[in-house]
Design a protein around this motif. Structure first.
Motif, PDB file in Angstrom:
ATOM      1  N   GLU A 275       0.486  -1.674   0.037  1.00 13.85           N
ATOM      2  CA  GLU A 275       0.332  -0.054  -0.223  1.00 13.85           C
ATOM      3  C   GLU A 275       0.742   1.375  -0.308  1.00 13.85           C
ATOM      4  O   GLU A 275       0.645   2.138  -0.689  1.00 13.85           O
ATOM      5  CB  GLU A 275      -0.134   0.528   1.286  1.00 13.85           C
ATOM      6  CG  GLU A 275      -2.064  -0.615   0.971  1.00 13.85           C
ATOM      7  CD  GLU A 275      -3.025  -1.188   2.271  1.00 13.85           C
ATOM      8  OE1 GLU A 275      -3.856   0.068   2.127  1.00 13.85           O
ATOM      9  OE2 GLU A 275      -2.234  -0.800   3.749  1.00 13.85           O
ATOM     10  N   ASN A 278       2.205   1.588  -3.985  1.00 12.81           N
ATOM     11  CA  ASN A 278       1.150   2.023  -4.310  1.00 12.81           C
ATOM     12  C   ASN A 278       0.130   3.884  -4.173  1.00 12.81           C
ATOM     13  O   ASN A 278       0.164   4.644  -4.677  1.00 12.81           O
ATOM     14  CB  ASN A 278      -0.769   1.286  -3.971  1.00 12.81           C
ATOM     15  CG  ASN A 278      -0.051   0.182  -4.970  1.00 12.81           C
ATOM     16  OD1 ASN A 278       0.635   0.020  -6.211  1.00 12.81           O
ATOM     17  ND2 ASN A 278      -0.853  -0.673  -4.924  1.00 12.81           N
ATOM     18  N   ARG A 279       0.566   3.958  -2.323  1.00 14.31           N
ATOM     19  CA  ARG A 279       0.129   5.651  -2.455  1.00 14.31           C
ATOM     20  C   ARG A 279       1.368   6.290  -2.349  1.00 14.31           C
ATOM     21  O   ARG A 279       0.312   7.675  -3.003  1.00 14.31           O
ATOM     22  CB  ARG A 279       0.648   5.637  -0.795  1.00 14.31           C
ATOM     23  CG  ARG A 279       0.218   6.708  -0.057  1.00 14.31           C
ATOM     24  CD  ARG A 279       0.093   6.275   1.156  1.00 14.31           C
ATOM     25  NE  ARG A 279       0.265   7.592   2.491  1.00 14.31           N
ATOM     26  CZ  ARG A 279      -0.022   8.808   3.381  1.00 14.31           C
ATOM     27  NH1 ARG A 279      -0.359   6.969   3.812  1.00 14.31           N
ATOM     28  NH2 ARG A 279      -0.134   9.479   4.214  1.00 14.31           N
ATOM     29  N   ASN A 281       3.193   5.864  -5.432  1.00 18.39           N
ATOM     30  CA  ASN A 281       3.010   5.772  -7.162  1.00 18.39           C
ATOM     31  C   ASN A 281       1.537   6.580  -7.997  1.00 18.39           C
ATOM     32  O   ASN A 281       1.568   6.696  -8.604  1.00 18.39           O
ATOM     33  CB  ASN A 281       2.628   3.789  -7.981  1.00 18.39           C
ATOM     34  CG  ASN A 281       3.439   3.602  -7.291  1.00 18.39           C
ATOM     35  OD1 ASN A 281       4.988   3.912  -7.202  1.00 18.39           O
ATOM     36  ND2 ASN A 281       4.354   2.074  -7.010  1.00 18.39           N
ATOM     37  N   LEU A 282       0.350   5.909  -7.308  1.00 17.57           N
ATOM     38  CA  LEU A 282      -0.815   6.867  -7.279  1.00 17.57           C
ATOM     39  C   LEU A 282      -1.586   8.143  -6.410  1.00 17.57           C
ATOM     40  O   LEU A 282      -2.267   8.141  -7.178  1.00 17.57           O
ATOM     41  CB  LEU A 282      -1.536   5.242  -7.041  1.00 17.57           C
ATOM     42  CG  LEU A 282      -1.699   4.457  -7.514  1.00 17.57           C
ATOM     43  CD1 LEU A 282      -2.757   3.013  -6.787  1.00 17.57           C
ATOM     44  CD2 LEU A 282      -1.301   4.595  -9.741  1.00 17.57           C
ATOM     45  N   TRP A 505       6.638  -7.989  -4.453  1.00 16.87           N
ATOM     46  CA  TRP A 505       5.791  -6.939  -4.362  1.00 16.87           C
ATOM     47  C   TRP A 505       6.474  -6.803  -5.792  1.00 16.87           C
ATOM     48  O   TRP A 505       6.959  -6.306  -6.768  1.00 16.87           O
ATOM     49  CB  TRP A 505       6.096  -5.789  -3.368  1.00 16.87           C
ATOM     50  CG  TRP A 505       5.456  -6.231  -2.006  1.00 16.87           C
ATOM     51  CD1 TRP A 505       6.492  -5.637  -0.925  1.00 16.87           C
ATOM     52  CD2 TRP A 505       4.326  -5.646  -1.865  1.00 16.87           C
ATOM     53  NE1 TRP A 505       5.871  -5.862   0.291  1.00 16.87           N
ATOM     54  CE2 TRP A 505       4.534  -6.307  -0.331  1.00 16.87           C
ATOM     55  CE3 TRP A 505       2.741  -5.766  -1.837  1.00 16.87           C
ATOM     56  CZ2 TRP A 505       3.043  -6.648  -0.070  1.00 16.87           C
ATOM     57  CZ3 TRP A 505       1.914  -6.463  -0.959  1.00 16.87           C
ATOM     58  CH2 TRP A 505       2.209  -6.281   0.096  1.00 16.87           C
ATOM     59  N   PHE A 507       3.980  -4.351  -8.947  1.00 15.55           N
ATOM     60  CA  PHE A 507       3.311  -3.481  -9.580  1.00 15.55           C
ATOM     61  C   PHE A 507       2.701  -2.808  -7.781  1.00 15.55           C
ATOM     62  O   PHE A 507       1.188  -3.063  -8.113  1.00 15.55           O
ATOM     63  CB  PHE A 507       1.974  -3.914 -10.602  1.00 15.55           C
ATOM     64  CG  PHE A 507       2.941  -4.717 -10.917  1.00 15.55           C
ATOM     65  CD1 PHE A 507       3.699  -3.250 -12.599  1.00 15.55           C
ATOM     66  CD2 PHE A 507       2.863  -6.085 -11.797  1.00 15.55           C
ATOM     67  CE1 PHE A 507       4.129  -4.086 -13.060  1.00 15.55           C
ATOM     68  CE2 PHE A 507       3.474  -6.161 -13.035  1.00 15.55           C
ATOM     69  CZ  PHE A 507       4.324  -4.750 -13.871  1.00 15.55           C
ATOM     70  N   GLY A 508       2.894  -3.396  -7.031  1.00 14.84           N
ATOM     71  CA  GLY A 508       2.008  -2.774  -5.809  1.00 14.84           C
ATOM     72  C   GLY A 508       1.540  -4.014  -5.005  1.00 14.84           C
ATOM     73  O   GLY A 508       0.653  -4.364  -4.196  1.00 14.84           O
TER      74      GLY A 508
END
Length: 629
Positions: A275, A278-279, A281-282, A505, A507-508
């Motif tokens: 997470e 992804n936090r 990256n996104l 991990w 791509f997250g």
């Protein structure tokens, strides 16, 4: 609570396969059931021991005056009960399989027999939950015991628990249970597990229902012990078979329980490593809407919100308003935590008994080599795009430093490097990618002319999506990697596969890793291809946690193969790349093992996001490692 080889935690379930008398008096059946239980990956197999002359009245044994149901049970027991000598033979076999042996004594002479066998724990049947005479004798053994609560009222349960606790005894567990065979689903009342947890510490479930769903639900409610009967055939003679599970059902149950126990977690919100990735990256960051001069007061007109989430969180917007800029900030630059606080002075001089470096990208090479004095080398972490662009504008014409490179994991079209895959087209693509990495590495030697045979650290692939692969597929992975590496020109470079985490991990999201985990796999890959390795301490610590082996023992066995080190902390089985002291690794023990088995091997602190705030994360890790390395 300790039961056999099991220590209760918040994340594990102890699974018991109750064999009881489901062997129907046939020892071949009994050993087959034990083997089935082992193959189903249970923790424990359970049996029952009775001394019929002590257990029953003489009139009952002589069929004088009791109900037909009692006669039926006695007929089965006289046909199927094991002898004491058979129990000893069975325990010896169970021990040899590294399973826990558990037995229910139905009477005190049976308890005494079991004591002579040096059993490590006991089970109290639902029928004896009220039998304080037997329970007190078990307490006297000072061994852990498990009690089923079938056929008992709530007042019964409270009375028995109060009696036990008067003995200041907490080394027992209570299993919620419905003692009908099979039990109707509507009678199971699984929510009472939550009430039992209010009465005592260790709570589980003993199930006699059809199927496996209710037992899975019990695990999801926090039952730390699950007991189910196992059978060769549910149609066999005897009441327990109808409430039992076949091998296939039991195997499915164990897999599901393991999944549930992993997923339960803790009673607090924890952001996972995936997470966090992804936090960034996104997510969104606070960035400069325009150029800001050092000393200028920051207002709302200076701030914008844009992706990715590599800078200061939008939650810090109000904290930033009114601050004086501590540096010149260009349009679209991230605001960082140092913009809110007094800038910390990073210690620049580190000295170790082995070469040390830091991870860099082309664009921050100059900055970090100015910040960190006494560097022996840098490790370039390549992206796929780095292999396509010129580095001449970012790097000096000559450098006295050494260097290593970390091959990209992700290439165009969202394809992960995989030198082991059975997809030949995909593997050929991965081989071509590695050729580009080797070519770029050799080009860099024009700048870093003092470096001979620079290490190329790479993840070799061999991952899978939803589970680990079978042995046949694993064997093909080895063959494919050997073929892939034979097609690479290794002259002038040292390709060093990286030790892997069990659940990496990508791509997250999480995958399953199959190679470069255990000692056997590492030694095989190295010996068959004349390779050395990069020991990623965090990855291997995660594997050791997963495999329940000691990290220092692991290092002692593969230390002679290590050419390069990545060092960071870890947590559990998938928390990788953590800052030192943020995880649960025993870094003192790890450093001792590295000093003993990997002397003079160069290292970098591979701290996730360690480059932020001018390398604060790297600096802290190096200062901690300097104490022991």
């Amino acid at each position: 609570m300790c039961v056999g080889n099991f220590i209760e935690t918040n994340s594990e379930v102890y699974v018991i396969a109750e064999i009881g008398n489901n062997h129907n008096g046939d020892m071949n059946n009994l050993f087959k059931l034990i083997d089935y239980a082992k193959d189903a990956k249970v923790d424990c197999v359970k049996f029952q021991m009775r001394d019929l002359n002590s257990l029953y009245r003489k009139q009952t044994l002589n069929s004088q005056g009791d109900d037909l149901g009692v006669e039926y049970i006695l007929d089965l027991l006289e046909k199927f009960d094991m002898t004491f000598e058979q129990h000893k033979e069975v325990k010896k076999y169970v021990d040899s399989l590294n399973l826990d042996y558990l037995c229910t004594p139905w009477d005190i002479p049976s308890l005494e027999n079991l004591e002579s066998m040096n059993v490590t724990q006991y089970k109290v049947a639902s029928a004896d939950f009220h039998n304080l005479f037997l329970i007190d004798k078990i307490i006297e053994t000072k061994k852990p015991f498990i009690m089923s609560t079938g056929m008992s009222t709530e007042d019964d349960i409270k009375d028995v628990l109060n009696h036990i606790k008067k003995n200041d005894n907490e080394n027992f567990a209570v299993l919620h249970c419905n003692s009908t065979y099979p039990a109707p689903l509507e009678d199971l009342n699984l929510r009472y597990i939550n009430e039992l947890k209010k009465l005592t510490t260790h709570v589980g479930y003993s199930g006699h229902e059809r199927g496996i769903n209710a037992s899975i639900a019990a695990a999801s409610l926090g039952a730390s012990i699950i007991e189910r009967h196992i059978t060769l055939d549910r149609k066999m003679e005897g009441p327990d078979h109808a409430a039992s599970l076949t091998f296939e059902e039991f195997s499915s149950l164990v897999r599901a329980i393991r999944d549930v126990s992993k997923s339960l977690g803790q009673n607090k919100r924890i952001v996972s490593q995936g997470e966090l990735m992804n936090r960034e990256n996104l997510g969104k960051s606070l960035v400069a809407k325009c150029n800001i001069n050092k000393g200028e007061k920051i207002t709302s007109n200076h701030i914008n919100v844009k992706s990715p989430g590599l800078g200061l969180s939008p939650l810090k917007y109000q904290d930033l308003i009114g601050m004086n800029a501590k540096r010149d900030i260009e349009v679209d630059d991230y605001f960082i935590s140092n913009d809110l606080t007094i800038k910390k002075t990073i210690k620049k001089d580190f000295r170790f008994k082995r070469p040390y470096g830091i991870p860099v990208r082309y664009h921050d090479y100059v900055k970090f080599t100015k910040i960190f004095n006494n560097l022996d080398f840098v490790e370039f972490h390549f992206s796929e795009k780095d292999l396509k662009k010129s580095y001449s504008k970012d790097l000096p014409k000559k450098s006295n430093l050494g260097f290593a490179v970390h091959a990209p994991e992700l290439f165009e079209d969202s394809r992960l490097l995989d030198l082991c895959t059975e997809d030949k087209q995909y593997r050929d693509f991965s081989i071509d990618c590695m050729k580009r990495v080797i070519e770029t590495t050799n080009d860099l030697k024009d700048i870093f002319s003092t470096q001979t045979n620079p290490c190329i650290i790479t993840n070799i692939g061999g991952f899978s999506m939803d589970d680990n692969v079978d042995n046949d597929t694993l064997e093909k992975f080895y063959e494919n990697f050997n073929d892939s590496i034979s097609k690479l020109d290794k002259s002038g470079v040292n390709i060093v596969p990286q030790t892997n985490a069990p659940f990496p991990w990508h791509f997250g999201g999480q995958r399953y890793q199959n190679l470069m985990l255990d000692v056997k796999s590492i030694e095989r890959i190295c010996s068959e291809n004349e390779l050395q390795i990069c020991l990623d301490v965090s990855h291997s610590s995660l594997f050791c946690n997963h495999a329940r082996i000691k990290i220092d023992d692991f290092i002692s066995k593969i230390g002679h193969l290590v050419a390069h080190l990545h060092i960071s902390d870890s947590r559990g089985t998938n928390g990788e790349g953590l800052q030192l002291n943020d995880g649960t690794s025993n870094m003192t023990l790890i450093c001792e093992a590295l000093n003993k088995h990997c002397q003079e091997v160069p290292f970098i602190p591979e701290i996730w996001q360690g480059h932020k705030n001018d390398g604060e994360g790297f600096a802290y890790a190096l200062s901690e490692l300097q104490k022991n390395l």
